[in-house]
Design an enzyme around this catalytic site. Structure first.
Site, PDB file in Angstrom:
ATOM      1  N   GLY A 107      -6.453  -9.064  -4.741  1.00 52.94           N
ATOM      2  CA  GLY A 107      -6.894  -9.525  -3.406  1.00 52.94           C
ATOM      3  C   GLY A 107      -7.727  -8.455  -2.723  1.00 52.94           C
ATOM      4  O   GLY A 107      -8.810  -8.099  -3.204  1.00 52.94           O
ATOM      5  N   VAL A 108      -7.185  -7.895  -1.668  1.00 52.24           N
ATOM      6  CA  VAL A 108      -7.888  -6.866  -0.868  1.00 52.24           C
ATOM      7  C   VAL A 108      -8.368  -5.711  -1.743  1.00 52.24           C
ATOM      8  O   VAL A 108      -9.438  -5.155  -1.542  1.00 52.24           O
ATOM      9  CB  VAL A 108      -6.922  -6.337   0.229  1.00 52.24           C
ATOM     10  CG1 VAL A 108      -7.439  -5.069   0.885  1.00 52.24           C
ATOM     11  CG2 VAL A 108      -6.685  -7.414   1.268  1.00 52.24           C
ATOM     12  N   TYR A 109      -7.565  -5.364  -2.769  1.00 48.65           N
ATOM     13  CA  TYR A 109      -7.935  -4.191  -3.583  1.00 48.65           C
ATOM     14  C   TYR A 109      -9.060  -4.472  -4.566  1.00 48.65           C
ATOM     15  O   TYR A 109      -9.483  -3.589  -5.312  1.00 48.65           O
ATOM     16  CB  TYR A 109      -6.702  -3.613  -4.266  1.00 48.65           C
ATOM     17  CG  TYR A 109      -5.845  -2.736  -3.350  1.00 48.65           C
ATOM     18  CD1 TYR A 109      -6.172  -2.561  -2.005  1.00 48.65           C
ATOM     19  CD2 TYR A 109      -4.728  -2.083  -3.829  1.00 48.65           C
ATOM     20  CE1 TYR A 109      -5.414  -1.778  -1.171  1.00 48.65           C
ATOM     21  CE2 TYR A 109      -3.942  -1.278  -2.998  1.00 48.65           C
ATOM     22  CZ  TYR A 109      -4.311  -1.123  -1.653  1.00 48.65           C
ATOM     23  OH  TYR A 109      -3.557  -0.345  -0.830  1.00 48.65           O
ATOM     24  N   GLY A 156      -2.243  -9.800   3.442  1.00 50.32           N
ATOM     25  CA  GLY A 156      -2.010 -10.470   2.150  1.00 50.32           C
ATOM     26  C   GLY A 156      -0.541 -10.741   1.873  1.00 50.32           C
ATOM     27  O   GLY A 156       0.239 -11.073   2.776  1.00 50.32           O
ATOM     28  N   VAL A 157      -0.174 -10.557   0.609  1.00 47.03           N
ATOM     29  CA  VAL A 157       1.214 -10.879   0.221  1.00 47.03           C
ATOM     30  C   VAL A 157       2.191  -9.892   0.875  1.00 47.03           C
ATOM     31  O   VAL A 157       3.324 -10.243   1.223  1.00 47.03           O
ATOM     32  CB  VAL A 157       1.361 -10.880  -1.327  1.00 47.03           C
ATOM     33  CG1 VAL A 157       1.232  -9.487  -1.919  1.00 47.03           C
ATOM     34  CG2 VAL A 157       2.655 -11.541  -1.757  1.00 47.03           C
ATOM     35  N   ASP A 158       1.725  -8.667   1.126  1.00 42.53           N
ATOM     36  CA  ASP A 158       2.551  -7.645   1.810  1.00 42.53           C
ATOM     37  C   ASP A 158       2.963  -8.161   3.187  1.00 42.53           C
ATOM     38  O   ASP A 158       4.147  -8.165   3.566  1.00 42.53           O
ATOM     39  CB  ASP A 158       1.691  -6.378   1.935  1.00 42.53           C
ATOM     40  CG  ASP A 158       2.503  -5.147   2.310  1.00 42.53           C
ATOM     41  OD1 ASP A 158       1.895  -4.086   2.530  1.00 42.53           O
ATOM     42  OD2 ASP A 158       3.750  -5.264   2.384  1.00 42.53           O
ATOM     43  N   ASN A 210       0.872  -1.178   0.000  1.00 41.44           N
ATOM     44  CA  ASN A 210       0.000   0.000   0.000  1.00 41.44           C
ATOM     45  C   ASN A 210       0.908   1.227   0.000  1.00 41.44           C
ATOM     46  O   ASN A 210       2.126   1.106   0.161  1.00 41.44           O
ATOM     47  CB  ASN A 210      -0.940   0.003   1.211  1.00 41.44           C
ATOM     48  CG  ASN A 210      -0.173  -0.044   2.518  1.00 41.44           C
ATOM     49  OD1 ASN A 210       0.678   0.818   2.770  1.00 41.44           O
ATOM     50  ND2 ASN A 210      -0.406  -1.070   3.305  1.00 41.44           N
TER      51      ASN A 210
HETATM   52  N1  APR Z   1       2.544 -15.531  -2.458  1.00 39.25           N
HETATM   53  C1  APR Z   1       2.004 -15.167  -3.642  1.00 39.25           C
HETATM   54  N2  APR Z   1       0.824 -14.522  -3.766  1.00 39.25           N
HETATM   55  C2  APR Z   1       0.147 -14.243  -2.619  1.00 39.25           C
HETATM   56  C3  APR Z   1       0.646 -14.584  -1.348  1.00 39.25           C
HETATM   57  C4  APR Z   1       1.904 -15.245  -1.287  1.00 39.25           C
HETATM   58  N3  APR Z   1       2.460 -15.597  -0.130  1.00 39.25           N
HETATM   59  N4  APR Z   1      -0.272 -14.164  -0.412  1.00 39.25           N
HETATM   60  C5  APR Z   1      -1.294 -13.616  -1.105  1.00 39.25           C
HETATM   61  N5  APR Z   1      -1.059 -13.673  -2.428  1.00 39.25           N
HETATM   62  C6  APR Z   1      -1.886 -13.222  -3.533  1.00 39.25           C
HETATM   63  C7  APR Z   1      -3.367 -13.146  -3.277  1.00 39.25           C
HETATM   64  O1  APR Z   1      -3.948 -14.450  -3.432  1.00 39.25           O
HETATM   65  C8  APR Z   1      -3.797 -12.202  -4.399  1.00 39.25           C
HETATM   66  O2  APR Z   1      -4.021 -12.949  -5.595  1.00 39.25           O
HETATM   67  O3  APR Z   1      -1.523 -11.899  -3.842  1.00 39.25           O
HETATM   68  C9  APR Z   1      -2.572 -11.302  -4.611  1.00 39.25           C
HETATM   69  C10 APR Z   1      -2.758  -9.860  -4.158  1.00 39.25           C
HETATM   70  O4  APR Z   1      -3.555  -9.857  -2.973  1.00 39.25           O
HETATM   71  P1  APR Z   1      -3.237  -8.806  -1.756  1.00 39.25           P
HETATM   72  O5  APR Z   1      -2.057  -9.272  -1.027  1.00 39.25           O
HETATM   73  O6  APR Z   1      -4.517  -8.650  -1.004  1.00 39.25           O
HETATM   74  O7  APR Z   1      -2.839  -7.449  -2.487  1.00 39.25           O
HETATM   75  P2  APR Z   1      -3.770  -6.342  -3.179  1.00 39.25           P
HETATM   76  O8  APR Z   1      -5.052  -6.895  -3.658  1.00 39.25           O
HETATM   77  O9  APR Z   1      -2.865  -5.667  -4.163  1.00 39.25           O
HETATM   78  O10 APR Z   1      -4.107  -5.361  -1.978  1.00 39.25           O
HETATM   79  C11 APR Z   1      -3.032  -4.616  -1.432  1.00 39.25           C
HETATM   80  O11 APR Z   1      -3.503  -5.442   0.748  1.00 39.25           O
HETATM   81  O12 APR Z   1      -2.005  -6.583   2.022  1.00 39.25           O
HETATM   82  C12 APR Z   1      -2.546  -5.347   1.812  1.00 39.25           C
HETATM   83  O13 APR Z   1      -0.819  -3.823   2.457  1.00 39.25           O
HETATM   84  C13 APR Z   1      -1.530  -4.369   1.346  1.00 39.25           C
HETATM   85  O14 APR Z   1      -2.984  -2.517   1.580  1.00 39.25           O
HETATM   86  C14 APR Z   1      -2.388  -3.382   0.637  1.00 39.25           C
HETATM   87  C15 APR Z   1      -3.431  -4.236  -0.026  1.00 39.25           C
END
Ligand code: APR
Length: 356
Positions: free
Chosen positions: A118-120, A31-33, A23
């Site tokens: 994911g979250v977004y 999530g992945v972050d 973010n």
């Molecule tokens: N390895 C690979 N992909 C992953 C992993 C992992 N360990 N964990 C989650 N994912 C995938 C999810 O399944 C999704 O398809 O990463 C993709 C993106 O999901 P999010 O992590 O939710 O990211 P995003 O949708 O871009 O939202 C970003 O979420 O985590 C917070 O700090 C982040 O505020 C930001 C927001």
């Protein structure tokens, strides 16, 4: 293989850089972050604090610390707001700026999660299309010789084209002979490797075991060859392909010329990396894998009889007891030579991808 879709956990990948879907604060999240920060350790957050955040669509780089990857490229994807607030452009920028930063750091390999999917809330099928088309445009540029992986953490986030999926499923029902595959040694090798609870196509970056089947085993699986069709379609390319004195690599180089293609255009379209192509070019007796032969058949846009003649050059055959073969046959019969699409389909059906 320049472009690869793999299943698994991005924090486990031994690549030069992994991309974090962060973010704008760059101070961590879920999530992945969250997974990347947990795996990298506290020093990652310390370095992120010095970056003063990141704007949507832009990218910044840190070290990987306790991760197997050397670098983490932090990018911020757009939050989905219905698709009329420039989300697609911002998502493309997030991928492209991350790739440019990876190139700036001389990375040879970079792995992406599905940014914003994911979250977004970005619709997963559209997020996949933006990811694949932006990566493809980057890799099609002559100077970009990088290995790019798109990591699918949970199968639910991989939304392949529903219409195409059902078309291929129908074709498999009519053509693919599961019984024969169950009995054939080759069929066992084609099974995907499961790791981290999510099965996916074999990727040496995750798994240590490599299958040891030899190309000879495959040539032993010579079923359902449509030899009559191969003989019945008289054309100079087919006659040349049947010229037994010619090796696979000689036939390949001649066909590239006869199609009026540049070498780089052909191997990029085949999802084959430059170093491997140089090896094939310099070794008249090079023994390719079946995936490599099929990848070049697609790049050269061969029809089915030409593809079968080309495979025979390397001692292989298309088999209706091999699901991946039947899927590739579906695309060739429908004159759909889009390698990225074919690989998305192979991934969707849990098969090894084309290319090398
Ligand atoms: N390895 C690979 N992909 C992953 C992993 C992992 N360990 N964990 C989650 N994912 C995938 C999810 O399944 C999704 O398809 O990463 C993709 C993106 O999901 P999010 O992590 O939710 O990211 P995003 O949708 O871009 O939202 C970003 O979420 O985590 C917070 O700090 C982040 O505020 C930001 C927001």
């Amino acid at each position: 293989m320049p472009f690869r879709i793999v299943s698994g956990d991005i924090t486990k990948l031994r690549v030069d850089a992994i991309v974090n879907a962060a973010n704008s604060s760059l101070l961590g999240g879920g999530g992945v972050d969250g997974a990347i920060h947990r795996a990298a350790g506290p020093r990652l957050l310390e370095e992120c604090r010095t970056l003063n955040g990141c704007r949507t669509g832009e990218a910044k780089v840190t070290l990987g610390y306790d991760l197997p990857a050397k670098f983490v490229i932090h990018t911020v994807g757009p939050i989905w707001q219905g698709g009329h607030c420039g989300e697609e452009e911002l998502l493309r920028s997030a991928y492209r700026n991350s790739l440019l930063l990876a190139r700036e750091k001389h990375c040879e390999s970079v792995a992406f999660p599905m940014i914003s999917a994911g979250v977004y809330g970005y619709p997963k099928d559209q997020a996949l299309e933006v990811a694949v088309s932006t990566i493809r445009a980057f890799l099609d540029e002559e100077e970009n010789d990088m290995e790019v992986l798109l990591v699918i953490f949970d199968r639910g986030s991989f939304r392949f084209d529903v219409h195409l999926y059902s078309e291929i499923s129908g074709y498999l029902r009519n053509t693919y002979d599961e019984e024969k595959e169950r009995g054939s040694f080759f069929g066992d090798v084609a099974k995907s490797v499961a790791f981290g609870g999510v099965s996916g196509s074999r990727c040496s970056l995750f798994s240590r075991s490599k299958s040891t089947f030899s190309a000879n085993c495959e040539s032993a699986v010579r079923e359902d060859i449509d030899e009559e069709a191969a003989a019945a379609a008289p054309n100079d390319l087919r006659k040349a392909l049947e010229n037994l004195d010619e090796s696979f690599s000689q036939a390949l180089l001649r066909m590239i010329d006869s199609k009026g293609m540049k070498d780089s255009e052909c191997y990029k379209k085949a999802n084959i990396d430059r170093k491997l192509f140089s090896k094939i070019r310099s070794d008249i007796n090079y023994r390719p894998s079946k995936q490599t032969v099929l990848a070049f058949a697609v790049a050269l846009e061969l029809d089915l009889p030409e593809t079968e003649a080309f495979l025979r050059k390397a001692g292989f055959a298309l088999s209706h007891s091999n699901k991946a073969d039947v899927i590739v046959e579906y695309f060739i019969r429908n004159k759909n030579y889009d390698m990225y699409r074919i690989n998305e389909a192979l991934f969707a059906f849990d098969q090894n991808l084309l290319g090398a």
